[in-house]
Design a protein around this motif. Structure first.
Motif, PDB file in Angstrom:
ATOM      1  N   SER A 102       0.814  -1.220   0.000  1.00 48.63           N
ATOM      2  CA  SER A 102       0.000   0.000   0.000  1.00 48.63           C
ATOM      3  C   SER A 102       0.845   1.266   0.000  1.00 48.63           C
ATOM      4  N   GLY A 103       2.174   1.107  -0.077  1.00 50.80           N
ATOM      5  CA  GLY A 103       3.044   2.274   0.026  1.00 50.80           C
ATOM      6  C   GLY A 103       3.339   2.963  -1.291  1.00 50.80           C
ATOM      7  N   LEU A 104       2.829   2.421  -2.396  1.00 55.41           N
ATOM      8  CA  LEU A 104       3.099   3.017  -3.698  1.00 55.41           C
ATOM      9  C   LEU A 104       1.793   3.403  -4.376  1.00 55.41           C
ATOM     10  N   ALA A 105       1.777   4.572  -4.978  1.00 50.34           N
ATOM     11  CA  ALA A 105       0.555   5.050  -5.616  1.00 50.34           C
ATOM     12  C   ALA A 105       0.451   4.612  -7.071  1.00 50.34           C
ATOM     13  N   GLN A 106       1.587   4.362  -7.718  1.00 50.37           N
ATOM     14  CA  GLN A 106       1.571   4.040  -9.140  1.00 50.37           C
ATOM     15  C   GLN A 106       2.509   2.872  -9.463  1.00 50.37           C
ATOM     16  N   PRO A 107       2.195   1.679  -8.987  1.00 52.04           N
ATOM     17  CA  PRO A 107       3.072   0.538  -9.280  1.00 52.04           C
ATOM     18  C   PRO A 107       3.133   0.209 -10.761  1.00 52.04           C
ATOM     19  N   PHE A 108       2.096   0.613 -11.509  1.00 53.93           N
ATOM     20  CA  PHE A 108       2.030   0.280 -12.929  1.00 53.93           C
ATOM     21  C   PHE A 108       3.093   0.996 -13.756  1.00 53.93           C
ATOM     22  N   LYS A 109       3.778   1.973 -13.172  1.00 58.94           N
ATOM     23  CA  LYS A 109       4.801   2.671 -13.953  1.00 58.94           C
ATOM     24  C   LYS A 109       5.973   1.747 -14.296  1.00 58.94           C
ATOM     25  N   HIS A 110       6.038   0.598 -13.626  1.00 54.60           N
ATOM     26  CA  HIS A 110       7.074  -0.383 -13.944  1.00 54.60           C
ATOM     27  C   HIS A 110       6.627  -1.327 -15.059  1.00 54.60           C
ATOM     28  N   ALA A 111       5.400  -1.145 -15.540  1.00 60.62           N
ATOM     29  CA  ALA A 111       4.888  -2.033 -16.585  1.00 60.62           C
ATOM     30  C   ALA A 111       5.646  -1.860 -17.895  1.00 60.62           C
ATOM     31  N   ILE A 126       3.125  -7.956 -12.092  1.00 61.67           N
ATOM     32  CA  ILE A 126       2.919  -6.508 -12.031  1.00 61.67           C
ATOM     33  C   ILE A 126       1.451  -6.159 -12.254  1.00 61.67           C
ATOM     34  N   VAL A 127       0.740  -6.962 -13.049  1.00 60.41           N
ATOM     35  CA  VAL A 127      -0.698  -6.749 -13.227  1.00 60.41           C
ATOM     36  C   VAL A 127      -1.431  -7.009 -11.917  1.00 60.41           C
ATOM     37  N   ASP A 128      -1.108  -8.117 -11.256  1.00 63.52           N
ATOM     38  CA  ASP A 128      -1.757  -8.439  -9.983  1.00 63.52           C
ATOM     39  C   ASP A 128      -1.443  -7.392  -8.927  1.00 63.52           C
ATOM     40  N   PHE A 129      -0.213  -6.911  -8.925  1.00 64.82           N
ATOM     41  CA  PHE A 129       0.185  -5.880  -7.969  1.00 64.82           C
ATOM     42  C   PHE A 129      -0.654  -4.621  -8.182  1.00 64.82           C
ATOM     43  N   THR A 130      -0.765  -4.187  -9.423  1.00 62.91           N
ATOM     44  CA  THR A 130      -1.554  -2.999  -9.739  1.00 62.91           C
ATOM     45  C   THR A 130      -3.022  -3.209  -9.399  1.00 62.91           C
ATOM     46  N   LEU A 131      -3.533  -4.388  -9.722  1.00 64.24           N
ATOM     47  CA  LEU A 131      -4.939  -4.689  -9.476  1.00 64.24           C
ATOM     48  C   LEU A 131      -5.253  -4.688  -7.987  1.00 64.24           C
ATOM     49  N   TRP A 132      -4.384  -5.311  -7.189  1.00 64.33           N
ATOM     50  CA  TRP A 132      -4.655  -5.419  -5.760  1.00 64.33           C
ATOM     51  C   TRP A 132      -4.543  -4.072  -5.060  1.00 64.33           C
TER      52      TRP A 132
END
Length: 258
Positions: free
Chosen positions: A141-150, A167-173
């Motif tokens: 929960s500490g990152l606002a935009q994990p998808f930037k690593h996509a 990375i998809v699951d991370f962004t989704l969760w």
């Protein structure tokens, strides 16, 4: 893990090679025991087992690889542990600095995983995937935009790669924490967006997926591993003491809630 003797001691041998990483002349040279890296990496085994220039000169060049990422690989070769975590002060009140540290760690995880394609070392990538799950279970929960690593992940991997699913699951969760503001349409790969939409639809249909974080649901499994039908690196280790225990990489009590 073939690089270990049955008694858990590294098989180093006596010969060393030089691995030159990056474009010359701004490259970085690493000295590595030949026996160790050949037993872990199919790429280095092939390069050094034939009468190629690399075997004769004792020099292997990786001009497109990243030196910092390769440093993580060398650390793992000798220790069996990924060195990506920033300890700092887990109880610091400086939330901004803690978030920056988490961003750096996630970037190192991604870069380290993608580096694994150069040596073709599946055990290394699977270890990084497990480290990612441990990291995510603490700091998701500490990152606002994990998808930037996509973008780097999708540009460096092919369809069906487990790190894409990760990375998809991370962004989704983390979607309730995710901030999509300021993200242009051209910043995210189309393949990532398609995978994200499909995963979200599947999550809406699956009660277990809606209520269980993938970081806990798949922790300790081979769900995000790339070894396919080959033996998992955990099974190749004779003693549980030699299996990476990621708890030891965190200061006591460190988590995203601190």
């Amino acid at each position: 893990m073939e690089r270990l003797h049955k008694n858990g001691i590294l098989d180093l041998g006596t010969k060393v090679i030089t691995v030159r990483v990056g474009q010359e002349p701004s490259h970085t040279d690493f000295t590595v025991h030949e026996s160790l890296i050949r037993k872990s990496s199919p790429f280095f085994e092939a390069a050094l087992s034939r009468q190629w220039r690399e075997a004769t000169e004792r020099l292997v060049k990786l001009p497109e690889a990243d030196a910092q990422a390769f440093k993580l690989y060398v650390h793992w070769l000798y220790t069996g542990h990924p060195n990506i975590f920033i300890t700092g002060n887990p109880h610091s009140s400086d939330r901004t600095q803690l978030v920056k540290d988490r961003e750096i760690e996630l970037t190192k995880l991604v870069q380290g995983y993608l580096l694994g394609d150069y040596p073709q070392d599946c055990d290394y990538k699977d270890t990084l995937a497990d480290a990612f799950l441990e990291w995510g279970s603490r700091f998701w929960s500490g990152l606002a935009q994990p998808f930037k690593h996509a973008a780097p992940i999708y540009s460096s991997t092919t369809k069906g790669s487990p790190v894409r699913e990760l990375i998809v699951d991370f962004t989704l969760w983390t979607q309730r924490h995710t901030c999509w503001d300021g993200v242009g349409d051209d910043e995210l790969p189309n393949a990532f967006l398609c995978d994200y939409i499909r995963a979200r639809e599947a999550k809406d249909r699956d009660v277990a997926a809606r209520n269980s974080s993938p970081f806990f649901r798949f922790k300790g499994t081979c769900h995000y591993h790339c070894h396919s039908d080959d033996t998992c690196y955990r099974e190749d280790i004779d003693s549980d003491d030699d299996i990476p225990h990621f708890d030891s990489l965190f200061p006591e009590g460190i988590s995203d809630d601190k």
